[in-house]
Design a protein around this motif. Structure first.
Motif, PDB file in Angstrom:
ATOM      1  N   VAL A  53      41.711  37.504  39.129  1.00 34.00           N
ATOM      2  CA  VAL A  53      40.531  37.114  38.367  1.00 34.00           C
ATOM      3  C   VAL A  53      40.513  37.949  37.094  1.00 34.00           C
ATOM      4  CG1 VAL A  53      38.017  37.032  38.342  1.00 34.00           C
ATOM      5  CG2 VAL A  53      39.264  36.433  40.431  1.00 34.00           C
ATOM      6  N   HIS A  54      40.475  37.264  35.973  1.00 34.77           N
ATOM      7  CA  HIS A  54      40.518  37.902  34.656  1.00 34.77           C
ATOM      8  C   HIS A  54      39.108  38.169  34.146  1.00 34.77           C
ATOM      9  CE1 HIS A  54      41.555  38.644  30.486  1.00 34.77           C
ATOM     10  NE2 HIS A  54      40.831  37.610  30.102  1.00 34.77           N
ATOM     11  N   HIS A  55      38.908  39.350  33.583  1.00 33.63           N
ATOM     12  CA  HIS A  55      37.665  39.679  32.879  1.00 33.63           C
ATOM     13  C   HIS A  55      37.811  39.236  31.423  1.00 33.63           C
ATOM     14  CE1 HIS A  55      37.039  42.637  36.157  1.00 33.63           C
ATOM     15  NE2 HIS A  55      35.755  42.465  35.884  1.00 33.63           N
ATOM     16  N   VAL A  56      37.032  38.265  31.013  1.00 31.95           N
ATOM     17  CA  VAL A  56      37.051  37.835  29.607  1.00 31.95           C
ATOM     18  C   VAL A  56      36.628  39.019  28.738  1.00 31.95           C
ATOM     19  CG1 VAL A  56      36.044  36.273  27.904  1.00 31.95           C
ATOM     20  CG2 VAL A  56      36.648  35.424  30.187  1.00 31.95           C
ATOM     21  N   GLN A  57      35.546  39.676  29.144  1.00 33.70           N
ATOM     22  CA  GLN A  57      35.112  40.904  28.475  1.00 33.70           C
ATOM     23  C   GLN A  57      35.747  42.065  29.247  1.00 33.70           C
ATOM     24  OE1 GLN A  57      33.316  40.964  25.607  1.00 33.70           O
ATOM     25  NE2 GLN A  57      33.576  38.741  25.713  1.00 33.70           N
ATOM     26  N   TYR A  78      28.497  32.576  28.707  1.00 34.50           N
ATOM     27  CA  TYR A  78      29.908  32.261  28.957  1.00 34.50           C
ATOM     28  C   TYR A  78      30.348  32.852  30.291  1.00 34.50           C
ATOM     29  CZ  TYR A  78      30.054  31.294  23.939  1.00 34.50           C
ATOM     30  OH  TYR A  78      29.821  30.800  22.684  1.00 34.50           O
ATOM     31  N   LYS A  79      31.401  32.288  30.866  1.00 33.67           N
ATOM     32  CA  LYS A  79      31.986  32.870  32.073  1.00 33.67           C
ATOM     33  C   LYS A  79      32.709  34.156  31.701  1.00 33.67           C
ATOM     34  CE  LYS A  79      32.756  28.808  34.918  1.00 33.67           C
ATOM     35  NZ  LYS A  79      33.757  28.042  35.672  1.00 33.67           N
ATOM     36  N   ASN A  80      32.540  35.173  32.516  1.00 37.58           N
ATOM     37  CA  ASN A  80      33.240  36.431  32.311  1.00 37.58           C
ATOM     38  C   ASN A  80      34.426  36.579  33.265  1.00 37.58           C
ATOM     39  OD1 ASN A  80      33.677  39.029  31.182  1.00 37.58           O
ATOM     40  ND2 ASN A  80      32.669  39.951  32.938  1.00 37.58           N
ATOM     41  N   LEU A  81      34.378  35.919  34.400  1.00 37.02           N
ATOM     42  CA  LEU A  81      35.422  36.046  35.422  1.00 37.02           C
ATOM     43  C   LEU A  81      36.110  34.705  35.621  1.00 37.02           C
ATOM     44  CD1 LEU A  81      33.423  38.193  37.996  1.00 37.02           C
ATOM     45  CD2 LEU A  81      34.967  38.976  36.193  1.00 37.02           C
ATOM     46  N   ILE A  82      37.430  34.686  35.353  1.00 36.68           N
ATOM     47  CA  ILE A  82      38.190  33.442  35.402  1.00 36.68           C
ATOM     48  C   ILE A  82      39.470  33.649  36.215  1.00 36.68           C
ATOM     49  CG2 ILE A  82      39.367  31.691  34.029  1.00 36.68           C
ATOM     50  CD1 ILE A  82      37.655  32.560  31.662  1.00 36.68           C
TER      51      ILE A  82
END
Length: 113
Positions: A53-57, A78-82
């Motif tokens: 799971v990627h942190h956008v921020q 916005y989504k932060n976790l992708i």
């Protein structure tokens, strides 16, 4: 939690965050909600399994958002976790920065795939 993450960043031990119970539970929930699929590949019409799971921020820049599913920017949420596959996750990070880190420490990012 914010102070603890701040200390980990200062001590260059952020990998410990990715092992904590809160992160493991949250990242598993995010993966499950997204059917364990890489969201970038899915947006391009491909189906590939997500590995992390990627942190956008990024946590290093925004430690207070480490366990936040979303963030706001100019009044928009916005989504932060992708969930992303390994290739897409690496593309999200500055390759030159991570390649230097990889040479020094033997891994691509703190999550230690």
């Amino acid at each position: 939690m914010d102070k603890w993450i701040g200390r980990l960043i200062a001590e260059d031990k952020l990998y410990k965050f990715y092992k904590c119970k809160e992160w493991r539970q949250l990242s598993e929930a995010v993966m499950k909600e997204n059917n364990y699929e890489c969201q970038h590949c899915k947006a391009r019409g491909f189906h590939k399994a997500a590995r992390s799971v990627h942190h956008v921020q990024w946590v290093r820049r925004h430690p207070r958002l480490a366990l936040s599913r979303t963030y706001e920017y100019k009044g928009v949420t916005y989504k932060n976790l992708i969930p992303l596959c390994e290739d897409c996750h690496n593309k999200e990070h500055d390759k030159s920065r991570w390649m230097i880190k990889r040479e020094k420490k033997g891994f691509v990012n703190e999550e230690r795939w």
